[in-house]
Scaffold this motif. Structure first.
Motif, mmCIF file in Angstrom:
data_model
loop_
_atom_site.group_PDB
_atom_site.id
_atom_site.type_symbol
_atom_site.label_atom_id
_atom_site.label_comp_id
_atom_site.label_asym_id
_atom_site.label_seq_id
_atom_site.Cartn_x
_atom_site.Cartn_y
_atom_site.Cartn_z
ATOM 1 N N ILE A 12 0.833 -1.206 0.000
ATOM 2 C CA ILE A 12 0.000 0.000 0.000
ATOM 3 C C ILE A 12 0.866 1.253 0.000
ATOM 4 C CG2 ILE A 12 -1.645 1.333 1.378
ATOM 5 C CD1 ILE A 12 -2.819 -1.431 2.255
ATOM 6 N N ALA A 13 1.911 1.265 0.826
ATOM 7 C CA ALA A 13 2.805 2.428 0.883
ATOM 8 C C ALA A 13 3.528 2.639 -0.437
ATOM 9 C CB ALA A 13 3.807 2.274 2.024
ATOM 10 N N CYS A 14 3.938 1.564 -1.081
ATOM 11 C CA CYS A 14 4.631 1.690 -2.369
ATOM 12 C C CYS A 14 3.704 2.270 -3.435
ATOM 13 C CB CYS A 14 5.165 0.324 -2.797
ATOM 14 S SG CYS A 14 6.212 0.391 -4.252
ATOM 15 N N LEU A 15 2.491 1.780 -3.478
ATOM 16 C CA LEU A 15 1.529 2.306 -4.450
ATOM 17 C C LEU A 15 1.199 3.772 -4.164
ATOM 18 C CD1 LEU A 15 -0.893 -0.759 -4.724
ATOM 19 C CD2 LEU A 15 0.784 0.018 -6.424
ATOM 20 N N ALA A 16 0.987 4.093 -2.889
ATOM 21 C CA ALA A 16 0.672 5.471 -2.517
ATOM 22 C C ALA A 16 1.849 6.400 -2.794
ATOM 23 C CB ALA A 16 0.272 5.538 -1.049
ATOM 24 N N LEU A 17 3.059 5.930 -2.516
ATOM 25 C CA LEU A 17 4.252 6.739 -2.778
ATOM 26 C C LEU A 17 4.416 7.000 -4.265
ATOM 27 C CD1 LEU A 17 6.845 8.108 -1.764
ATOM 28 C CD2 LEU A 17 7.961 5.876 -1.925
ATOM 29 N N LEU A 22 4.261 10.908 -8.509
ATOM 30 C CA LEU A 22 3.835 11.200 -9.881
ATOM 31 C C LEU A 22 2.949 12.446 -9.912
ATOM 32 C CD1 LEU A 22 3.775 10.332 -12.860
ATOM 33 C CD2 LEU A 22 1.765 8.959 -12.302
ATOM 34 N N ALA A 23 2.015 12.542 -8.969
ATOM 35 C CA ALA A 23 1.140 13.717 -8.908
ATOM 36 C C ALA A 23 1.935 14.985 -8.592
ATOM 37 C CB ALA A 23 0.051 13.501 -7.864
ATOM 38 N N ILE A 24 2.914 14.887 -7.688
ATOM 39 C CA ILE A 24 3.747 16.045 -7.354
ATOM 40 C C ILE A 24 4.503 16.537 -8.576
ATOM 41 C CG2 ILE A 24 5.815 16.762 -6.066
ATOM 42 C CD1 ILE A 24 4.819 14.907 -3.787
ATOM 43 N N VAL A 25 5.099 15.615 -9.315
ATOM 44 C CA VAL A 25 5.893 15.988 -10.496
ATOM 45 C C VAL A 25 5.000 16.605 -11.562
ATOM 46 C CG1 VAL A 25 7.250 15.048 -12.407
ATOM 47 C CG2 VAL A 25 7.731 14.330 -10.061
ATOM 48 N N PHE A 46 6.884 7.097 2.386
ATOM 49 C CA PHE A 46 8.235 6.570 2.234
ATOM 50 C C PHE A 46 8.760 6.055 3.570
ATOM 51 C CE2 PHE A 46 12.870 7.104 2.287
ATOM 52 C CZ PHE A 46 13.195 6.194 1.297
ATOM 53 N N ALA A 47 8.494 6.776 4.651
ATOM 54 C CA ALA A 47 8.934 6.343 5.980
ATOM 55 C C ALA A 47 8.295 5.005 6.354
ATOM 56 C CB ALA A 47 8.599 7.407 7.016
ATOM 57 N N VAL A 48 6.995 4.877 6.122
ATOM 58 C CA VAL A 48 6.286 3.638 6.434
ATOM 59 C C VAL A 48 6.819 2.491 5.570
ATOM 60 C CG1 VAL A 48 4.027 2.507 6.290
ATOM 61 C CG2 VAL A 48 4.228 4.767 7.311
ATOM 62 N N ALA A 160 4.729 -13.677 -6.500
ATOM 63 C CA ALA A 160 4.911 -12.299 -7.002
ATOM 64 C C ALA A 160 3.765 -11.426 -6.506
ATOM 65 C CB ALA A 160 4.973 -12.291 -8.524
ATOM 66 N N LEU A 161 4.086 -10.180 -6.173
ATOM 67 C CA LEU A 161 3.053 -9.262 -5.686
ATOM 68 C C LEU A 161 2.414 -8.524 -6.820
ATOM 69 C CD1 LEU A 161 4.845 -7.867 -2.553
ATOM 70 C CD2 LEU A 161 3.074 -9.584 -2.660
#
Length: 161
Positions: A12-17, A22-25, A46-48, A160-161
């Motif tokens: 979840i953290a990887c997808l959200a990050l 992408l949205a920030i850029v 990223f911390a999580v 595989a995830l």
């Protein structure tokens, strides 16, 4: 079960990050818009991701070994070396992380600490809770590794995830 929970947090953290960066850029370089809350969200995720990926890595056998001699010795030696490493290094180090972070975490919860950025996201105290939680998960995973050494999976055994 805790390893599945940690893996779910990581996914979840990887997808959200990925989505937030992408949205920030796109917003910054495409439209010239800055969004402090979204930047804080990327930092929090990223911390999580970083904290919960450590016990997942240990569970999957992805940790680095610095043992030159183990290549020529029996699997029994590897189990004994793992047990010694867990008891002498993993438990004390991650226990120290929990102990050293406890006062800061209690203070952070008492003031409901938010982002240091003006206009940033609230809830930094929740993110700070991930550090002792991840350390506790490492200790539990290390104990599980010592008690059931054959239950440890390697990266090739995982779906595989």
């Amino acid at each position: 079960m805790l390893d599945r929970l940690a893996t779910a947090f990581c996914v979840i953290a990887c997808l959200a990050l990925t989505a937030s960066v992408l949205a920030i850029v796109v917003m910054r370089y495409g439209f010239g818009i800055g969004f402090i809350e979204l930047q804080d969200f990327a930092s929090y995720t990223f911390a999580v991701l970083l904290i919960f990926s450590v016990p997942v890595c240990l569970r999957r056998g992805g940790h680095v070994r610095v043992e030159v001699l183990s290549e020529n010795l029996s699997p029994t030696y590897a189990r004994i070396a793992d047990a010694v490493a867990v008891l002498l290094f993993l438990i004390p180090v991650f226990g120290l992380i929990i102990w050293a972070d406890w006062a800061d975490l209690a203070y952070s919860w008492s003031i409901r600490e938010a982002s240091v950025e003006t206009g940033g996201l609230p809830g930094l105290f929740i993110v700070k809770t991930a550090l002792p939680l991840g350390a506790a998960m490492m200790i539990l995973q290390g104990i599980a590794m010592v008690l059931a050494p054959d239950a440890q999976r390697t990266a090739e055994d995982e779906p595989a995830l």
